[in-house]
Design an enzyme around this catalytic site. Structure first.
Site, PDB file in Angstrom:
ATOM      1  NE  ARG A 166      52.813  -4.477  60.285  1.00  0.00           N
ATOM      2  CZ  ARG A 166      52.550  -3.822  59.152  1.00  0.00           C
ATOM      3  NH1 ARG A 166      53.073  -2.624  58.928  1.00  0.00           N
ATOM      4  NH2 ARG A 166      51.732  -4.324  58.265  1.00  0.00           N
ATOM      5  CB  SER A 240      50.849 -10.842  60.979  1.00  0.00           C
ATOM      6  OG  SER A 240      50.008 -10.631  59.883  1.00  0.00           O
ATOM      7  CD  GLU A 337      52.851  -7.566  63.168  1.00  0.00           C
ATOM      8  OE1 GLU A 337      53.132  -7.844  61.995  1.00  0.00           O
ATOM      9  OE2 GLU A 337      51.713  -7.251  63.551  1.00  0.00           O
TER      10      GLU A 337
HETATM   11  C1  LIG Z   1      42.944 -10.384  63.663  1.00  0.00           C
HETATM   12  C2  LIG Z   1      44.072  -9.387  63.770  1.00  0.00           C
HETATM   13  C3  LIG Z   1      44.467  -8.678  62.638  1.00  0.00           C
HETATM   14  C4  LIG Z   1      45.510  -7.746  62.717  1.00  0.00           C
HETATM   15  N1  LIG Z   1      45.869  -7.083  61.582  1.00  0.00           N
HETATM   16  C5  LIG Z   1      46.869  -6.162  61.639  1.00  0.00           C
HETATM   17  C6  LIG Z   1      47.246  -5.440  60.454  1.00  0.00           C
HETATM   18  O1  LIG Z   1      46.661  -5.595  59.390  1.00  0.00           O
HETATM   19  N2  LIG Z   1      48.263  -4.558  60.552  1.00  0.00           N
HETATM   20  C7  LIG Z   1      48.920  -4.320  61.731  1.00  0.00           C
HETATM   21  O2  LIG Z   1      49.837  -3.494  61.740  1.00  0.00           O
HETATM   22  N3  LIG Z   1      48.580  -4.986  62.852  1.00  0.00           N
HETATM   23  C8  LIG Z   1      47.584  -5.885  62.848  1.00  0.00           C
HETATM   24  N4  LIG Z   1      47.237  -6.580  63.971  1.00  0.00           N
HETATM   25  C9  LIG Z   1      47.977  -6.330  65.220  1.00  0.00           C
HETATM   26  C10 LIG Z   1      47.292  -5.331  66.177  1.00  0.00           C
HETATM   27  O3  LIG Z   1      45.957  -5.123  65.799  1.00  0.00           O
HETATM   28  C11 LIG Z   1      48.024  -3.979  66.193  1.00  0.00           C
HETATM   29  O4  LIG Z   1      49.372  -4.154  66.525  1.00  0.00           O
HETATM   30  C12 LIG Z   1      47.393  -2.996  67.173  1.00  0.00           C
HETATM   31  O5  LIG Z   1      47.947  -1.725  67.005  1.00  0.00           O
HETATM   32  C13 LIG Z   1      47.560  -3.420  68.633  1.00  0.00           C
HETATM   33  O6  LIG Z   1      46.768  -2.560  69.414  1.00  0.00           O
HETATM   34  P1  LIG Z   1      46.365  -2.927  70.889  1.00  0.00           P
HETATM   35  O7  LIG Z   1      45.703  -1.733  71.481  1.00  0.00           O
HETATM   36  O8  LIG Z   1      45.590  -4.179  70.929  1.00  0.00           O
HETATM   37  O9  LIG Z   1      47.792  -3.130  71.575  1.00  0.00           O
HETATM   38  P2  LIG Z   1      48.232  -4.209  72.666  1.00  0.00           P
HETATM   39  O10 LIG Z   1      48.231  -5.567  72.059  1.00  0.00           O
HETATM   40  O11 LIG Z   1      47.462  -4.033  73.913  1.00  0.00           O
HETATM   41  O12 LIG Z   1      49.736  -3.752  72.907  1.00  0.00           O
HETATM   42  C14 LIG Z   1      50.717  -3.913  71.905  1.00  0.00           C
HETATM   43  C15 LIG Z   1      52.006  -3.216  72.339  1.00  0.00           C
HETATM   44  O13 LIG Z   1      51.806  -1.799  72.365  1.00  0.00           O
HETATM   45  C16 LIG Z   1      52.054  -1.288  73.681  1.00  0.00           C
HETATM   46  N5  LIG Z   1      51.049  -0.241  73.941  1.00  0.00           N
HETATM   47  C17 LIG Z   1      49.697  -0.364  73.877  1.00  0.00           C
HETATM   48  N6  LIG Z   1      49.112   0.817  74.156  1.00  0.00           N
HETATM   49  C18 LIG Z   1      50.127   1.704  74.405  1.00  0.00           C
HETATM   50  C19 LIG Z   1      50.171   3.079  74.768  1.00  0.00           C
HETATM   51  N7  LIG Z   1      49.056   3.814  74.932  1.00  0.00           N
HETATM   52  N8  LIG Z   1      51.389   3.657  74.965  1.00  0.00           N
HETATM   53  C20 LIG Z   1      52.536   2.938  74.809  1.00  0.00           C
HETATM   54  N9  LIG Z   1      52.551   1.629  74.475  1.00  0.00           N
HETATM   55  C21 LIG Z   1      51.358   1.020  74.270  1.00  0.00           C
HETATM   56  C22 LIG Z   1      51.906  -2.482  74.617  1.00  0.00           C
HETATM   57  O14 LIG Z   1      52.628  -2.279  75.820  1.00  0.00           O
HETATM   58  C23 LIG Z   1      52.447  -3.607  73.753  1.00  0.00           C
HETATM   59  O15 LIG Z   1      53.839  -3.623  73.802  1.00  0.00           O
HETATM   60  C24 LIG Z   1      46.180  -7.518  63.942  1.00  0.00           C
HETATM   61  C25 LIG Z   1      45.762  -8.225  65.092  1.00  0.00           C
HETATM   62  C26 LIG Z   1      44.716  -9.137  65.013  1.00  0.00           C
HETATM   63  C27 LIG Z   1      44.264  -9.861  66.250  1.00  0.00           C
END
Ligand SMILES: Cc1cc2nc3c(=O)[nH]c(=O)nc-3n(C[C@H](O)[C@H](O)[C@H](O)COP(=O)(O)OP(=O)(O)OC[C@H]3O[C@@H](n4cnc5c(N)ncnc54)[C@H](O)[C@@H]3O)c2cc1C
Length: 342
Positions: A166, A240, A337
């Site tokens: 992570r 999580s 996380e």
């Molecule tokens: C129901 C649920 C289940 C999940 N299950 C998992 C799982 O099984 N495993 C897991 O690892 N995660 C899981 N997650 C967490 C999440 O899905 C991941 O971390 C995902 O990668 C976040 O993507 P996002 O586009 O929504 O990022 P955001 O929430 O929009 O951003 C997260 C971080 O990444 C940065 N960021 C976003 N895009 C960029 C970019 N293009 N360049 C640089 N920085 C950037 C943001 O600034 C922020 O700091 C889960 C979340 C939910 C709601």
């Protein structure tokens, strides 16, 4: 393209937690050029920048964000096949699970165990998303990014991303200067399936007729996740909330004496990963715990939920209570996380 900057945009609607105040300024970047333009605007106006993907791993403060939020919507997936090797170059704004489905449709192996993880492709390398015995780092060839200070482009090789559990270079102070625009994946045709992880193995044991195919594994993961995780239509959540802690072997042995059923995964000879959900449920009794408008999901104690009208402050208070309880009972310092945005 003229950049369209909006003012006072509610961020709650752009997060899966459904929590958070307004972005003072907000824009969408659907190309590298638009992204560069947005960064230039922020620089000129001396605004802090927050890069938003799908908002599925963030907790936005109730006061909102005082600068410019740039939502990344760079689209496009290009597959290139060379024998059994497949390269996929994917825009940072592509929905992660849409990409996984595209791979499965094409018979391309590598990301199927990561089915149904919310969010964008651009955010996947940031925390090295992982689930069901797979991590995205296993398939990433390179990450293309724009330096928000110098506006220079840089391509990071897999080792340069310094992936770990992570975590990656993009979460470190220097790495936060880079905005990911595109991710290139190294995938395979005709590879083997990874069904060894406990939940998937148990699923196949219970459903011996279930196809052991790429599609079958994706369907199994989707079914398992749907049962375990909250429905985003019904609850606000960021999945999580905490990372699973990694502790030294001695520390683990002492916990094992106290809690003989405590599960663990060996990380290396020295350290052990503890499934925090087990501790939160069996040691601290948090599963299903509710406080104000927020609480701990009844089917997964690692997941915090907003039952409606929950606030960032309420989530933070609950998270801190959980951190204190885990420390008191196990002497483990757990860490979120989820990224705090304020
Ligand atoms: C129901 C649920 C289940 C999940 N299950 C998992 C799982 O099984 N495993 C897991 O690892 N995660 C899981 N997650 C967490 C999440 O899905 C991941 O971390 C995902 O990668 C976040 O993507 P996002 O586009 O929504 O990022 P955001 O929430 O929009 O951003 C997260 C971080 O990444 C940065 N960021 C976003 N895009 C960029 C970019 N293009 N360049 C640089 N920085 C950037 C943001 O600034 C922020 O700091 C889960 C979340 C939910 C709601």
């Amino acid at each position: 393209m003229a950049l369209h900057i909006k003012e006072y945009v509610s961020l709650a609607e752009y997060t899966t937690f459904k929590i958070g105040g307004n972005a003072r300024f907000f824009c969408i970047a659907d190309s590298e050029e638009a992204l560069a333009e947005a960064i230039t605007y922020a620089k000129k106006n001396d605004l802090p920048v927050f890069v938003l993907g799908g908002g599925s791993n963030i907790l936005v403060s109730d006061e909102g964000f005082p600068g410019l939020v740039i939502k990344i919507e760079i689209e496009g997936i290009e597959f290139e096949e060379n024998g059994d090797d497949v390269t996929a170059s994917v825009g940072a704004g592509v929905n992660w699970d849409f990409f996984v489905e595209e791979c499965v449709v094409r018979g391309v192996f590598g990301v199927e165990n990561l089915s149904l993880i919310p969010g964008t492709v651009g955010a996947a390398p940031v925390q090295n998303i992982g689930a069901y015995g797979a991590e995205v780092r296993e398939t990433i060839k390179s990450v293309h990014a724009l330096n928000r200070i110098t506006l220079e482009r840089k391509v990071f090789s897999n080792p340069e991303c310094v992936f770990s559990y992570r975590d990656s270079f993009f979460k470190k102070a220097e790495g936060k200067n880079f905005i990911i625009t595109r991710v290139v994946f190294s995938l395979k045709k005709n590879s083997s399936l990874n069904t060894a992880y406990k939940d998937i193995a148990e699923y196949y044991a219970r459903n011996p007729e279930h196809p052991k195919t790429l599609r079958g594994v994706r369907d199994a993961v989707v079914t398992i996740r749907t049962k375990k995780l909250p429905d985003l239509e019904k609850f606000g959540t960021a999945g999580s909330f905490f990372k699973n802690p990694i502790v030294g072997r001695k520390h683990y042995e002492s916990l094992k004496e106290k809690y003989p059923d405590i599960p663990s995964y060996a990380v290396d000879g020295e350290s052990v990963k503890i499934p925090l959900a087990w501790v939160l449920d069996n040691v601290c009794g948090f599963k299903g715990y509710r406080k104000d408008n927020v609480g701990v999901y009844q089917n997964q104690a690692l997941v915090l939920v907003n039952f409606g009208n929950g606030t960032s402050a309420q989530i933070d208070t609950l998270a801190k209570e959980m951190m204190r309880a885990v420390k008191a009972k196990t002497n483990i310092e757990i860490e979120p996380e989820v990224h705090y945005v304020n």
